[in-house]
Write a protein that holds these residues in place. Structure first.
Motif, PDB file in Angstrom:
ATOM      1  N   LYS A 171     -21.867 -36.484  -0.614  1.00  0.00           N
ATOM      2  CA  LYS A 171     -20.729 -36.278   0.390  1.00  0.00           C
ATOM      3  C   LYS A 171     -20.992 -35.418   1.311  1.00  0.00           C
ATOM      4  O   LYS A 171     -20.676 -33.926   0.741  1.00  0.00           O
ATOM      5  N   ILE A 172     -21.359 -35.666   2.441  1.00  0.00           N
ATOM      6  CA  ILE A 172     -21.243 -34.727   3.629  1.00  0.00           C
ATOM      7  C   ILE A 172     -20.294 -34.806   4.483  1.00  0.00           C
ATOM      8  O   ILE A 172     -20.131 -36.063   5.018  1.00  0.00           O
ATOM      9  N   GLU A 173     -19.487 -33.730   4.763  1.00  0.00           N
ATOM     10  CA  GLU A 173     -18.396 -33.674   5.816  1.00  0.00           C
ATOM     11  C   GLU A 173     -18.090 -32.541   6.783  1.00  0.00           C
ATOM     12  O   GLU A 173     -18.967 -31.463   6.209  1.00  0.00           O
ATOM     13  N   GLU A 174     -17.375 -32.669   7.789  1.00  0.00           N
ATOM     14  CA  GLU A 174     -17.184 -31.548   8.505  1.00  0.00           C
ATOM     15  C   GLU A 174     -16.429 -30.591   7.743  1.00  0.00           C
ATOM     16  O   GLU A 174     -15.513 -30.491   7.021  1.00  0.00           O
ATOM     17  N   HIS A 175     -16.758 -28.982   8.182  1.00  0.00           N
ATOM     18  CA  HIS A 175     -16.032 -27.976   7.597  1.00  0.00           C
ATOM     19  C   HIS A 175     -14.587 -27.867   8.228  1.00  0.00           C
ATOM     20  O   HIS A 175     -14.498 -28.383   9.308  1.00  0.00           O
ATOM     21  N   ALA A 176     -13.689 -27.615   7.280  1.00  0.00           N
ATOM     22  CA  ALA A 176     -12.107 -27.630   7.549  1.00  0.00           C
ATOM     23  C   ALA A 176     -12.056 -26.677   8.866  1.00  0.00           C
ATOM     24  O   ALA A 176     -11.316 -26.779   9.706  1.00  0.00           O
ATOM     25  N   GLY A 177     -12.630 -25.349   8.859  1.00  0.00           N
ATOM     26  CA  GLY A 177     -12.725 -24.516  10.091  1.00  0.00           C
ATOM     27  C   GLY A 177     -13.572 -24.534  11.081  1.00  0.00           C
ATOM     28  O   GLY A 177     -13.184 -23.812  12.083  1.00  0.00           O
ATOM     29  N   SER A 178     -14.536 -25.526  11.293  1.00  0.00           N
ATOM     30  CA  SER A 178     -15.418 -25.622  12.366  1.00  0.00           C
ATOM     31  C   SER A 178     -15.860 -26.716  12.382  1.00  0.00           C
ATOM     32  O   SER A 178     -16.456 -27.366  11.575  1.00  0.00           O
ATOM     33  N   GLU A 179     -16.006 -27.338  13.621  1.00  0.00           N
ATOM     34  CA  GLU A 179     -16.516 -28.557  13.743  1.00  0.00           C
ATOM     35  C   GLU A 179     -18.106 -28.491  14.266  1.00  0.00           C
ATOM     36  O   GLU A 179     -18.800 -29.386  13.996  1.00  0.00           O
ATOM     37  N   LYS A 180     -18.480 -27.289  14.078  1.00  0.00           N
ATOM     38  CA  LYS A 180     -19.895 -27.145  13.949  1.00  0.00           C
ATOM     39  C   LYS A 180     -20.804 -27.026  12.860  1.00  0.00           C
ATOM     40  O   LYS A 180     -21.883 -26.848  12.669  1.00  0.00           O
ATOM     41  N   ALA A 181     -20.057 -27.004  11.764  1.00  0.00           N
ATOM     42  CA  ALA A 181     -20.353 -26.801  10.424  1.00  0.00           C
ATOM     43  C   ALA A 181     -20.243 -28.176   9.658  1.00  0.00           C
ATOM     44  O   ALA A 181     -19.223 -28.989   9.810  1.00  0.00           O
ATOM     45  N   ARG A 182     -21.467 -28.315   8.580  1.00  0.00           N
ATOM     46  CA  ARG A 182     -21.099 -29.415   7.454  1.00  0.00           C
ATOM     47  C   ARG A 182     -21.370 -28.918   6.193  1.00  0.00           C
ATOM     48  O   ARG A 182     -22.143 -27.985   5.938  1.00  0.00           O
ATOM     49  N   VAL A 183     -20.437 -29.411   5.223  1.00  0.00           N
ATOM     50  CA  VAL A 183     -20.260 -29.045   3.785  1.00  0.00           C
ATOM     51  C   VAL A 183     -20.987 -29.991   3.136  1.00  0.00           C
ATOM     52  O   VAL A 183     -20.584 -31.341   3.196  1.00  0.00           O
ATOM     53  N   PHE A 184     -21.617 -29.721   1.897  1.00  0.00           N
ATOM     54  CA  PHE A 184     -21.901 -30.827   0.747  1.00  0.00           C
ATOM     55  C   PHE A 184     -22.297 -30.247  -0.358  1.00  0.00           C
ATOM     56  O   PHE A 184     -22.680 -28.780  -0.364  1.00  0.00           O
ATOM     57  N   THR A 185     -22.633 -31.064  -1.634  1.00  0.00           N
ATOM     58  CA  THR A 185     -22.941 -30.330  -2.769  1.00  0.00           C
ATOM     59  C   THR A 185     -24.316 -31.163  -2.718  1.00  0.00           C
ATOM     60  O   THR A 185     -24.676 -32.107  -2.987  1.00  0.00           O
ATOM     61  N   THR A 186     -25.377 -30.053  -3.439  1.00  0.00           N
ATOM     62  CA  THR A 186     -26.615 -30.520  -3.729  1.00  0.00           C
ATOM     63  C   THR A 186     -27.375 -29.612  -4.925  1.00  0.00           C
ATOM     64  O   THR A 186     -26.498 -28.730  -5.336  1.00  0.00           O
ATOM     65  N   MET A 187     -28.399 -30.012  -5.111  1.00  0.00           N
ATOM     66  CA  MET A 187     -29.104 -29.127  -6.290  1.00  0.00           C
ATOM     67  C   MET A 187     -30.181 -28.512  -5.574  1.00  0.00           C
ATOM     68  O   MET A 187     -31.324 -29.042  -5.321  1.00  0.00           O
ATOM     69  N   ASP A 188     -29.905 -27.217  -5.102  1.00  0.00           N
ATOM     70  CA  ASP A 188     -31.024 -26.378  -4.408  1.00  0.00           C
ATOM     71  C   ASP A 188     -32.116 -26.003  -5.484  1.00  0.00           C
ATOM     72  O   ASP A 188     -31.896 -25.228  -6.470  1.00  0.00           O
ATOM     73  N   CYS A 189     -33.147 -25.944  -4.819  1.00  0.00           N
ATOM     74  CA  CYS A 189     -34.354 -25.329  -5.577  1.00  0.00           C
ATOM     75  C   CYS A 189     -35.093 -24.296  -4.783  1.00  0.00           C
ATOM     76  O   CYS A 189     -36.203 -24.073  -5.074  1.00  0.00           O
ATOM     77  N   SER A 190     -34.384 -23.521  -4.069  1.00  0.00           N
ATOM     78  CA  SER A 190     -34.917 -22.342  -3.434  1.00  0.00           C
ATOM     79  C   SER A 190     -35.022 -21.081  -3.869  1.00  0.00           C
ATOM     80  O   SER A 190     -35.632 -20.201  -3.445  1.00  0.00           O
ATOM     81  N   ASP A 191     -34.493 -21.194  -5.373  1.00  0.00           N
ATOM     82  CA  ASP A 191     -34.593 -19.731  -5.738  1.00  0.00           C
ATOM     83  C   ASP A 191     -35.880 -19.449  -6.770  1.00  0.00           C
ATOM     84  O   ASP A 191     -35.824 -18.734  -7.492  1.00  0.00           O
ATOM     85  N   GLY A 192     -36.821 -20.239  -6.444  1.00  0.00           N
ATOM     86  CA  GLY A 192     -38.203 -20.133  -7.306  1.00  0.00           C
ATOM     87  C   GLY A 192     -37.975 -20.453  -8.703  1.00  0.00           C
ATOM     88  O   GLY A 192     -37.795 -21.595  -9.138  1.00  0.00           O
ATOM     89  N   ASP A 193     -38.183 -19.299  -9.562  1.00  0.00           N
ATOM     90  CA  ASP A 193     -38.053 -19.680 -11.094  1.00  0.00           C
ATOM     91  C   ASP A 193     -36.825 -20.012 -11.505  1.00  0.00           C
ATOM     92  O   ASP A 193     -36.492 -20.243 -12.969  1.00  0.00           O
ATOM     93  N   ILE A 194     -35.802 -19.793 -10.740  1.00  0.00           N
ATOM     94  CA  ILE A 194     -34.389 -20.004 -11.428  1.00  0.00           C
ATOM     95  C   ILE A 194     -34.215 -21.504 -11.419  1.00  0.00           C
ATOM     96  O   ILE A 194     -34.423 -22.108 -10.661  1.00  0.00           O
ATOM     97  N   ARG A 195     -33.550 -21.749 -12.468  1.00  0.00           N
ATOM     98  CA  ARG A 195     -33.527 -23.053 -13.056  1.00  0.00           C
ATOM     99  C   ARG A 195     -32.455 -23.875 -11.957  1.00  0.00           C
ATOM    100  O   ARG A 195     -31.168 -23.404 -11.577  1.00  0.00           O
ATOM    101  N   PRO A 196     -32.789 -24.796 -11.225  1.00  0.00           N
ATOM    102  CA  PRO A 196     -31.701 -25.386 -10.176  1.00  0.00           C
ATOM    103  C   PRO A 196     -30.474 -25.967 -10.822  1.00  0.00           C
ATOM    104  O   PRO A 196     -30.412 -26.354 -11.797  1.00  0.00           O
ATOM    105  N   THR A 197     -29.409 -25.625 -10.105  1.00  0.00           N
ATOM    106  CA  THR A 197     -27.924 -26.202 -10.602  1.00  0.00           C
ATOM    107  C   THR A 197     -27.338 -26.636  -9.136  1.00  0.00           C
ATOM    108  O   THR A 197     -27.757 -26.130  -8.041  1.00  0.00           O
ATOM    109  N   PHE A 198     -26.220 -27.513  -9.497  1.00  0.00           N
ATOM    110  CA  PHE A 198     -25.476 -28.006  -8.282  1.00  0.00           C
ATOM    111  C   PHE A 198     -24.912 -26.996  -7.570  1.00  0.00           C
ATOM    112  O   PHE A 198     -24.113 -26.130  -8.428  1.00  0.00           O
ATOM    113  N   VAL A 199     -24.718 -26.878  -6.227  1.00  0.00           N
ATOM    114  CA  VAL A 199     -24.117 -25.743  -5.606  1.00  0.00           C
ATOM    115  C   VAL A 199     -23.401 -26.357  -4.567  1.00  0.00           C
ATOM    116  O   VAL A 199     -23.937 -27.400  -3.859  1.00  0.00           O
ATOM    117  N   ASN A 200     -22.407 -25.646  -3.726  1.00  0.00           N
ATOM    118  CA  ASN A 200     -21.754 -25.948  -2.757  1.00  0.00           C
ATOM    119  C   ASN A 200     -22.384 -25.313  -1.422  1.00  0.00           C
ATOM    120  O   ASN A 200     -22.650 -24.154  -1.495  1.00  0.00           O
TER     121      ASN A 200
END
Length: 262
Positions: A171-200
């Motif tokens: 679910k990707i949608e417009e941020h309530a405070g700015s029409e230039k931003a989008r918010v969504f939930t995903t499992m980000d893997c950019s932290d290297g060795d840290i086990r990925p978890t779902f984040v906003n």
């Protein structure tokens, strides 16, 4: 007769004056014959500088010429020093260790760019939005597997601050405070060795048009990724196979020990 002459002289004052002038004339002529020494060019011979016994140019030009000669000599020395320095700069030095050019792979060589725009990423942690970095965010499609992922690197350091596959149903949608931003939930893997978890996550762009463009491409990517739903990844398959092999090895070892004990 003497009295008559005296009377005549006293009665003719003009003659007496002339005789007096005649008596003093030789003395004046003598004075004219010995003129006074001229002072700084003023002499009886006439005119300024007529009797030039003092030459001002001899005193004025000589020091100036000497100074100019010193400046010219100094200039020649500076030019010689500059020429010597220039000659030294042309010297070539051979490095002791010769380094070879190394090509660094970014991991994006086999991917097509579907979308790219400069943005600022945030992650919601500890009850607040924390900045992840500023830089270009991309939607990349692998040429072989055709899977699509989101990749974002920081602008100067190129450190990865967002890296995840597009998951269908996100679910990707417009941020309530700015029409230039989008918010969504995903499992980000950019932290290297840290086990990925779902984040906003929140991604803010420079304009509402770019934000809408990102959302449109993200939704298209979700449609493409639907064909991979339920498909196990190669890493998971390899991990499961290794775990099964290890379990079989442990079981065989335990059976062998039991047989020896009997």
């Amino acid at each position: 007769s003497q009295r008559t002459t005296a009377t005549a002289r006293s009665s003719d004052p003009t003659k007496h004056a002339m005789s007096a002038e005649e008596e003093t004339k030789p003395t004046e002529e003598k004075k004219e014959e010995t003129p006074a020494a001229p002072i700084f060019g003023f002499g009886a011979a006439g005119g300024f500088g007529a009797a030039a016994t003092f030459d001002p140019s001899a005193f004025a030009s000589a020091p100036k010429a000497a100074a100019e000669g010193d400046d010219a000599a100094a200039g020649d020395d500076d030019a010689a020093a500059a020429a010597a320095a220039e000659a030294e700069c042309k010297a070539e030095f051979v490095p002791v260790v010769k380094l070879e050019q190394v090509t660094t792979a970014s991991g994006e060589e086999n991917e097509d760019v579907l979308f790219e725009a400069k943005s600022k990423a945030y992650r919601f942690t500890d009850g607040e939005w924390k900045e992840r970095g500023l830089g270009p965010i991309k939607l990349l499609k692998d040429k072989d597997s055709r899977k699509i992922r989101v990749l974002m690197r920081r602008e100067k350091t190129l450190k990865v601050c967002a890296n995840f596959f597009v998951v269908p149903g996100t679910k990707i949608e417009e941020h309530a405070g700015s029409e230039k931003a989008r918010v969504f939930t995903t499992m980000d893997c950019s932290d290297g060795d840290i086990r990925p978890t779902f984040v906003n996550m929140c991604v803010k762009f420079g304009s509402a048009e770019k934000a809408q463009g990102f959302q449109d491409e993200f939704e298209k990517a979700m449609e493409v990724m639907k064909e991979f739903e339920g498909e196990e990844s190669e890493e998971k398959k390899e991990g499961d196979a290794a775990a099964d092999a290890l379990a079989d090895q442990v079981a065989e070892t335990k059976v062998g020990e039991e047989e020896k004990a009997e």
